[in-house]
Design a protein around this motif. Structure first.
Motif, mmCIF file in Angstrom:
data_model
loop_
_atom_site.group_PDB
_atom_site.id
_atom_site.type_symbol
_atom_site.label_atom_id
_atom_site.label_comp_id
_atom_site.label_asym_id
_atom_site.label_seq_id
_atom_site.Cartn_x
_atom_site.Cartn_y
_atom_site.Cartn_z
ATOM 1 N N ALA A 161 31.402 43.900 35.723
ATOM 2 C CA ALA A 161 31.431 42.566 35.132
ATOM 3 C C ALA A 161 30.312 42.391 34.103
ATOM 4 O O ALA A 161 30.511 41.795 33.039
ATOM 5 C CB ALA A 161 31.312 41.511 36.232
ATOM 6 N N ALA A 166 29.428 39.448 31.491
ATOM 7 C CA ALA A 166 29.274 38.318 32.408
ATOM 8 C C ALA A 166 27.820 38.197 32.864
ATOM 9 O O ALA A 166 27.233 39.166 33.315
ATOM 10 C CB ALA A 166 30.179 38.510 33.629
ATOM 11 N N ASN A 167 27.247 37.013 32.733
ATOM 12 C CA ASN A 167 25.878 36.808 33.205
ATOM 13 C C ASN A 167 25.874 36.543 34.709
ATOM 14 O O ASN A 167 26.927 36.507 35.347
ATOM 15 C CB ASN A 167 25.198 35.684 32.428
ATOM 16 N N GLY A 168 24.678 36.345 35.264
ATOM 17 C CA GLY A 168 24.552 36.233 36.722
ATOM 18 C C GLY A 168 25.489 35.221 37.344
ATOM 19 O O GLY A 168 26.213 35.532 38.296
ATOM 20 N N GLN A 170 28.185 33.805 36.033
ATOM 21 C CA GLN A 170 29.594 34.165 35.813
ATOM 22 C C GLN A 170 30.042 35.261 36.775
ATOM 23 O O GLN A 170 31.148 35.224 37.298
ATOM 24 C CB GLN A 170 29.798 34.629 34.361
ATOM 25 N N ARG A 171 29.145 36.227 37.007
ATOM 26 C CA ARG A 171 29.500 37.309 37.931
ATOM 27 C C ARG A 171 29.742 36.744 39.320
ATOM 28 O O ARG A 171 30.673 37.127 40.013
ATOM 29 C CB ARG A 171 28.363 38.335 38.006
ATOM 30 N N HIS A 174 33.127 34.500 39.133
ATOM 31 C CA HIS A 174 34.404 35.127 38.828
ATOM 32 C C HIS A 174 34.643 36.418 39.601
ATOM 33 O O HIS A 174 35.782 36.839 39.759
ATOM 34 C CB HIS A 174 34.497 35.429 37.329
ATOM 35 N N VAL A 175 33.577 37.066 40.028
ATOM 36 C CA VAL A 175 33.783 38.372 40.657
ATOM 37 C C VAL A 175 33.360 38.374 42.122
ATOM 38 O O VAL A 175 34.146 38.695 43.007
ATOM 39 C CB VAL A 175 33.020 39.476 39.882
#
Lengths: 259, 420, 346
Positions: A161, A166-168, A170-171, A174-175
């Motif tokens: 990611a 993807a930043n922290g 977002q990770r 989303h993940v």
């Protein structure tokens, strides 16, 4: 076909266990060895739904506290479990032992101290105070559920990611969290159920001023009014199922919102 | 890594939050004494009543009976509100011990504006509350209804299981021990413990009592002890093991004598009152017992006891105890709490409580001090065929004795009678 | 475009190594392969470039600007891992457009770009499926598409085909060449498979124990490996230990003796299998060695044979001829093309 048979058996099983409760709640003077209650009476249900019984506010408070506890638990446990899994922390074992201690140590050991401190901090007799107090018995379950869930998210998923920009945060959103959903569901369910069934913590920290369903239910169960005890127990079961159902819907909905 | 630092600090703060509960408890207790205004104990009743107007008080009471809950919520609360402007809020409690624990911690933490205003308690809980100064003070002399209608000096009210109430708690209701029998089989109920023995011998297998330490079974032992040793008065003194060993001999002899003629030849005893009731309702035994004078009538109504069920008390009296209302040391509204308790002891509230349609429990008021109208009202209440008249009960009342004796009897019964 | 200067990083496999790369420069649009055994530090170097690891010392420059301080997500690089790592909870289109979403590009635009890239990857019609419904090769293609759609300045690939079956692997290789050409993207490709490196790369860097030991175009590398380990890594098998003395090479076993110009040195003679001429046994001419065929394998178009000369064993590639088939146990004579003989110093 096979599934519907299993469903049928499950429903049958639940009814098998609920039937005595329903009968008890409707009975008047039902004693061993009578096979059926001598008389059917709506007394317990009438009382339960009467304006004076505080049932409505109790259910509302119970659910509100359980939801609040679960949200705070998630906020604490997601980063805590992440830290425990990802970083080589010194004294990790000790941290884990302390985090899981409330599962083993009986609650009354810490309850007096918590009560004392909360009085000093002015947190007693309030919903925020109760939510905080309910963390003690529930947080370990949440962390435990999330720890096992985190083990399914290898660091490579986050690296992937990152490599897609993807930043922290977002990770996480989303993940990582989608991978944690089973753990979040399990942890939240435990958190809700354990919170819903707290009596002593609620009574002491709430000072009797915050009425929850167990506060109403316990005197009837231990005080020997089986009909009312059964009626409240049924209501409790219904409330717990409702809470789990809402949780399930909520998680599915938010999951769809994110993706 | 920054992330690592953040997570470390999150974990640390969780730990701190969890451990906050275990932190030191002994510090600076003295700083939080209430600023001394005039306490209600120094005010006139008029002042108290006017201060109380518009206030809300919480009554912490056992919440396991819908009829008692309804009596408070539907009968008392609206009338109290109308008459004195005080709102009564009932807080359901599972075990009064929890409230005592709450107050103990509040005392230690120096909480002044407590929300426990009124507590319903007696016995051991009162003892702890009194010893730890968890109660507001001597409120009884301040309450007009207590002064007018309650015989505060009577031993069964003055002493709560052997502890002097000193007016810190006000009696609210009474419970008296009665024997229950089936008049179809027992034409003439016994009047003394000795007569009971004769009856048992004539009707083998038709009597038994719950095995102590069951509450009711334990009370049966005390009745035997009192009548075989010459009265209850000796046991109001402090406990002495040696004297007790001597005095209890006759009681053990009595119990062993009736043993072969008990249900199942005394080889086993019902383990609870509920079990004894069951035996009675099935006709296996012809007597049962208990601390509720109106219970037999209620059970007839429910259909569990036969219609021919009646009750009797002993000539020399049966045990009676009272339960009380008190105000906590840190009540935020002591004035309103006093007004509420005063109302709960008013003739109208007590008569309503006496009525089995509401609660059906004994009054604490002296019937003789009530108006003729009120007395008529009481007499017109149908407490059921099996319930003895209030007067008959009141005349045959003996007080509870100290818990040390109770413990002794329960323990000795095992070695002297049960022998298992 | 990418320049590495004195990069240093301690790393751990079964023991502790120190990665040390003094100087490495990647050219715009180049396909650069890092070849090395496992534990050689090639993946560590890749992650250092990606920003997934931070160096202990040294600097990275992208078009002259230092990027060492930038976190991975801000470097504008993409990476394809050994496993496809498609997010299982997203469909193919959402997977492919993930990077665009992270950049805050609107749904319509990113979906259009996603569909376009799926078409280029030959995966049109798969957009609504979920990763588990795709084969391994298809998944890895989606992963590549997902990395390309953001138009990365540098595409990092960490043994992306190693988990695929051999046929798919070869297909993917061809296909990746195509992609590289049509997208013109700079690729840094990590592999332990020399054939893969030779097939794909413009230049190959060889890593060993944390150090970049050799860096050159594939052909030059193959013809002149810097040491015997590198030669072995490049898949060169005919390496015979011996020494050069007065213009002749003599193997340690003493069975091979050939003319070889050069200084008197100890080392290895490297004989490329395709540079050996073989004929049926008979009387040996000058510089011809007699041997016995011990094994025959068929590679399309060629016979791959093992010939034993005393204690030594040589691998020989011979073009298939209709007229004659070699057989095991047959005596043969081997001659060597002087141009193809290389001596590697010890």
């Amino acid at each position: 076909m096979k599934l519907s048979i299993i469903k049928f058996l499950v429903v049958l099983g639940i009814l098998f266990f609920l039937a005595p409760l329903v009968l008890t709640s409707l009975s008047a003077g039902w004693r061993w060895p009578m096979l059926w209650p001598a008389e059917i009476s709506w007394r317990s249900w009438e009382y339960l739904f009467s304006g004076q019984s505080q049932t409505g506010i109790a259910v509302f408070n119970s659910l509100l506290i359980a939801c609040g506890v679960t949200i705070v638990n998630l906020g604490l446990a997601i980063p805590a479990a992440y830290g425990l899994i990802r970083f080589p922390l010194k004294g990790k074992l000790i941290v884990q032992i302390i985090l899981f201690a409330p599962l083993v140590i009986p609650p009354f050991v810490s309850l007096m101290g918590i009560h004392f401190t909360f009085i000093r901090l002015g947190l007693t007799e309030s919903l925020p105070g109760l939510i905080l107090a309910h963390l003690t018995p529930t947080l370990p379950y949440m962390i435990w559920a999330l720890l096992s869930s985190y083990r399914t998210v290898g660091p490579e998923w986050e690296e992937q990611a990152r490599m897609l920009g993807a930043n922290g945060l977002q990770r996480m959103i989303h993940v990582v969290i989608p991978f944690l959903l089973p753990g979040i569901l399990a942890g939240s369910s435990l958190s809700i159920l354990v919170s819903l069934s707290q009596y002593l913590i609620t009574f002491l920290i709430g000072g009797g001023q915050v009425i929850t369903l167990p506060i109403l239910l316990f005197p009837f169960i231990s005080g020997g009014d089986p009909a009312l005890g059964a009626a409240y127990a049924l209501l409790f079961i219904g409330m717990a199922f409702l809470a789990l159902f809402i949780l399930d819907c909520l998680l599915k909905w938010s999951y769809r919102r994110v993706n | 890594m920054i992330l690592r630092k953040i997570f470390t600090s999150v974990i640390l703060s969780v730990l701190v939050a969890l451990m906050a509960g275990c932190t030191s408890q002994g510090q600076d207790q003295e700083k939080s004494q209430p600023s001394e205004q005039t306490t209600p104990l120094e005010k006139s009743w008029e002042e108290i009543s006017s201060t109380a107007k518009g206030k809300t008080v919480s009554l912490y009471m056992w919440g396991g009976s819908d009829s008692i809950n309804r009596y408070i919520d539907e009968w008392v609360a609206p009338r109290l509100k109308e008459q004195s402007g005080v709102t009564l809020k009932r807080v359901p409690v599972n075990d009064t011990k929890d409230v005592i624990n709450q107050l103990l911690t509040e005392k230690k933490a120096g909480k002044t504006n407590g929300s426990v205003d009124i507590i319903w308690l007696n016995g051991e809980n009162f003892k702890i509350a009194k010893e730890n100064q968890l109660l507001f003070g001597s409120i009884a002399p301040k309450l007009p209804n207590v002064q007018d209608y309650v015989a505060m000096g009577a031993p069964d009210l003055q002493y709560d299981f052997g502890i002097d109430t000193e007016g810190m708690e006000v009696p609210w209701g009474k419970a008296q021990y009665v024997f229950i029998y089936d008049s179809k089989h027992v034409a003439e109920p016994p009047k003394t413990i000795d007569e009971l023995k004769d009856w048992i011998k004539q009707n083998p297998g038709k009597f038994t009592y719950p095995a102590p330490p069951d509450f009711t079974g334990s009370a049966f032992l005390r009745h035997v002890l009192f009548e075989t040793s010459g009265g209850y008065e000796d046991f109001l003194k402090p406990f002495d093991q040696q004297i007790m060993d001597e005095k209890s001999q006759a009681a053990w002899a009595y119990l062993n004598e009736i043993k072969p003629d008990l249900w199942r030849k005394g080889e086993t005893y019902p383990e609870s009152l509920a079990k004894l009731d069951l035996l009675y309702s099935q006709g296996e035994v012809w007597m049962t017992m208990g601390y509720d004078a109106a219970r037999a009538s209620n059970e007839i109504k429910k259909g569990t006891f036969p219609e021919s069920t009646r009750t009797f008390v002993l000539d020399k009296g049966t045990l009676a105890n009272a339960h009380y209302l008190s105000i906590s040391f840190n009540s935020a509204q002591p004035d309103a709490a006093m007004v509420a308790i005063n109302y709960l002891l008013s003739p109208e509230a007590q008569i309503a409580k006496f009525d089995p349609r509401h609660w059906g429990e004994d009054m604490v008021l002296e019937p003789s001090k009530l108006s003729t109208e009120e007395q008529q009202q009481i007499n017109s209440i149908d407490r059921g065929v099996a319930t003895l008249p209030a007067e008959a009960l009141a005349k045959h009342k003996i007080p509870e004795i100290h818990a040390d004796y109770v413990d002794y009897l329960e323990k000795e019964w095992k070695t002297n009678v049960a022998k298992d | 475009m990418l320049m590495i200067e004195k990069l240093e990083k301690k790393y751990q496999t079964d023991r502790e190594f120190i990665l040390l790369v003094d100087d490495l420069q990647l050219q715009e649009g180049e396909f650069f392969a890092l070849l090395g055994e496992s534990g050689s530090g090639k993946t560590t170097l890749l992650k250092l470039i990606a920003g997934l690891l931070m160096p202990d010392r040294g600097d990275l420059f992208l078009n002259g600007k230092p990027i060492s301080g930038l976190p991975a997500e801000k470097r504008g690089f993409s990476m394809v891992f050994q496993q496809p790592l498609l997010f299982p909870h997203m469909n193919i289109l959402d997977n492919v457009t993930f990077g665009l979403k992270m950049k805050g590009i609107g749904k319509q635009e990113r979906n259009a770009k996603g569909m376009e890239i799926l078409k280029k990857m030959g995966l049109s019609g798969f957009e609504k499926r979920y990763p588990s419904q795709l084969s391994g090769g298809q998944q890895q293609r989606v992963a590549l598409g997902r990395s390309l759609v953001t138009q990365p300045r540098l595409l990092l690939m960490d043994e992306p085909f190693s988990s695929l079956d051999p046929t798919t692997r070869e297909e993917m290789r061809d296909w990746l060449r195509e992609i590289h050409r049509s997208f013109g993207v700079t690729i840094l490709f990590v592999t332990h498979d020399p054939r893969e490196a030779f097939y794909l790369a413009d230049r190959i860097g060889i890593m060993d124990e944390g150090v970049l030991v050799q860096l050159d175009e594939p052909r030059k590398l193959y013809e002149q490996p810097v040491n015997v380990k590198t030669a072995k890594l490049l898949g060169i098998r005919n390496l015979i230990a011996g020494r050069v003395k007065q213009g002749r090479f003599v193997s340690d076993s003493g069975v091979i003796e050939l003319q070889l110009h050069g200084q008197d040195l100890e080392g290895y003679l490297m004989i490329l299998p395709e540079a050996i001429r073989m004929r049926k046994g008979g009387v040996a001419g000058a510089e011809e060695l007699p041997g016995t065929i011990s094994q025959i394998a068929f590679v399309p178009g060629f016979s791959s044979l093992k010939v034993e000369i005393g204690k030594e064993r040589l691998e020989v590639m011979q073009r298939m001829e209709d007229s004659y088939a070699w057989s095991v146990g047959e005596s043969v004579l081997l001659a060597f093309n002087q141009e193809a003989l290389r001596f590697i110093r010890k």
